[in-house]
Design an enzyme around this catalytic site. Structure first.
Site, short mmCIF file in Angstrom:
data_model
loop_
_atom_site.label_atom_id
_atom_site.label_comp_id
_atom_site.label_asym_id
_atom_site.label_seq_id
_atom_site.Cartn_x
_atom_site.Cartn_y
_atom_site.Cartn_z
N GLN A 99 0.91 -1.17 -0.06
CA GLN A 99 -0.04 0.05 -0.03
C GLN A 99 0.88 1.16 0.04
OE1 GLN A 99 -2.48 1.57 3.34
NE2 GLN A 99 -4.06 0.86 1.98
N TYR A 184 -5.91 11.01 3.98
CA TYR A 184 -4.47 11.35 3.65
C TYR A 184 -4.57 12.02 2.41
CZ TYR A 184 -3.94 7.92 7.53
OH TYR A 184 -4.01 7.40 8.94
N ARG A 231 -7.57 2.28 -3.01
CA ARG A 231 -8.26 2.26 -1.63
C ARG A 231 -9.01 3.88 -1.38
NH1 ARG A 231 -7.95 1.10 4.69
NH2 ARG A 231 -9.17 -0.84 4.68
N GLY A 320 -9.58 -6.94 9.27
CA GLY A 320 -8.31 -6.30 10.01
C GLY A 320 -7.95 -6.75 11.39
N ARG A 321 -8.66 -6.15 12.35
CA ARG A 321 -8.36 -6.71 13.60
C ARG A 321 -8.39 -8.07 13.84
NH1 ARG A 321 -11.85 -2.23 14.16
NH2 ARG A 321 -10.96 -0.55 15.01
#
Length: 373
Positions: A99, A184, A231, A320-321
């Site tokens: 990424q 971002y 993304r 994810g987690r």
């Protein structure tokens, strides 16, 4: 009927199932130099049973950094470090993309020799970033008002993305994912709330899309478009990013990305309690607009993932987690085994503890406490 364990083709990659490992910042790179290392190689190789691993966000340049200990892809030492990771993942039978990340205004002067972070416009995100002090302990600190990029600086950042993509392929990745989500830099250009420019990079939707598309075209000069993902975060509003025009902007971006043959879109969806649900009409509009694969991430458990896959509106689901404490997550989901919980205190920075020391299900004792995926 499509299920989590139905194989799928993603560009040139044949994936054995639909369980993707989402990108997660873990801040374990070697210092100084933000260099990937053998600890990271162990961590990712343990999770190589994912259909696809999306690496943690990786800064394309020193200017692109906004958090301590995050890895880069702009030096030879970093490329060599990532080669350790990709070789380990490939030896374990996995597939992995890098990424590509520029944080923009989500940063702090400590990363820029005392200078201000950069952004489309000099507007504060009213947010905080994780910065390690001289004692090595990370703390959340306030972002400052950034300075606006000049046109020449924008062109230089585009070239940084191109060079980082070339480095990623040198490092042995199977592709790259361009981070255009979560407030971002690229996301900052897309939104009217963070982009007040009056030149060709701001104002009308076509202008706000220009930076993203220039980055995609530059990356595609180094990487087969079928190996590129993007993304995006259509319904995330934190960090002063609540733009009333973001949904039509993302749908227009999807049309342009489809025309360029970009391999996949990866949607970062809100994953906090009482978060807004993604409307089905948006999912249908995106499916009709974009020809590539669609990945979603956002606090999914196995039941929600299966339901959405069965609808045909998405192709893969990123977790994810759940991958933190369950390195063998696909096997646990396939066999309906309980999921282990993770130690939140060890998420950012540190050692193997709470990182690469979580056991696979066959190594655990009976009675593991189940948590949401």
């Amino acid at each position: 009927m499509t299920d989590l364990f139905t194989p799928i083709i993603l560009g040139p990659l044949t994936l054995p199932h639909r369980v993707v490992m989402a990108p997660m910042t873990r801040a374990r790179s070697t210092q100084p130099g933000n260099i990937p290392n053998t600890l990271m190689a162990d961590y990712y190789a343990q999770r190589a049973s994912a259909a696809l691993i999306v690496s943690e966000a990786t800064q394309i340049s020193p200017q692109g950094q906004g958090y301590s200990f995050t890895p880069g892809i702009h030096s030879d030492e970093q490329v060599a470090g990532w080669q350790l990771v990709t070789r380990a993942v490939h030896r374990a039978g996995g597939r992995m993309v890098l990424q590509l990340w520029h944080v923009g205004r989500m940063s702090h002067p400590v990363f820029h020799d005392g200078g201000l972070p950069v952004a489309p416009s000099a507007l504060s995100p009213e947010a905080r970033v994780w910065v390690a002090g001289e004692d090595g302990i990370g703390r959340m600190v306030d972002c400052l008002v950034p300075r606006a990029l000049s046109r020449d600086e924008i062109r230089a950042v585009v070239d940084d993305f191109r060079r980082a993509a070339a480095n990623a392929m040198r490092a042995g990745f199977d592709g790259v994912e361009i981070h255009a989500a979560n407030g971002y830099l690229i996301d900052q250009f897309l939104r009217t709330t963070s982009n007040h420019r009056e030149d060709e990079y701001g104002g009308p939707r076509e202008h706000r899309l220009r930076f993203l598309l220039e980055v995609v075209d530059a990356v595609a000069a180094e990487v087969d478009p079928a190996r590129i993902g993007v993304r995006m975060a259509p319904f995330i509003t934190a960090r002063n990013m609540d733009c009333p025009d973001i949904i039509p902007t993302i749908l227009q971006a999807a049309r342009e990305l489809s025309r360029r043959g970009v391999g996949y879109l990866h949607l970062a969806e809100a994953d906090w309690d009482d978060a807004p649900q993604v409307p089905e009409d948006f999912r249908r509009a995106l499916r009709e607009t974009y020809d590539g694969r669609i990945i979603v991430a956002g606090g999914y458990d196995a039941a929600r993932a299966r339901s959405l896959l069965a609808s045909g509106l998405v192709d893969l689901v990123a977790f994810g987690r759940a991958f933190i404490a369950n390195p063998d997550l696909p096997a646990r989901l396939r066999q309906d085994l309980p999921l282990a919980g993770f130690d939140a205190k060890s998420l950012f920075g540190g050692t193997a503890a709470g990182y690469s020391d979580y056991p696979a299900a066959t190594e655990t004792a009976a009675g593991v406490t189940a948590v949401a995926a």
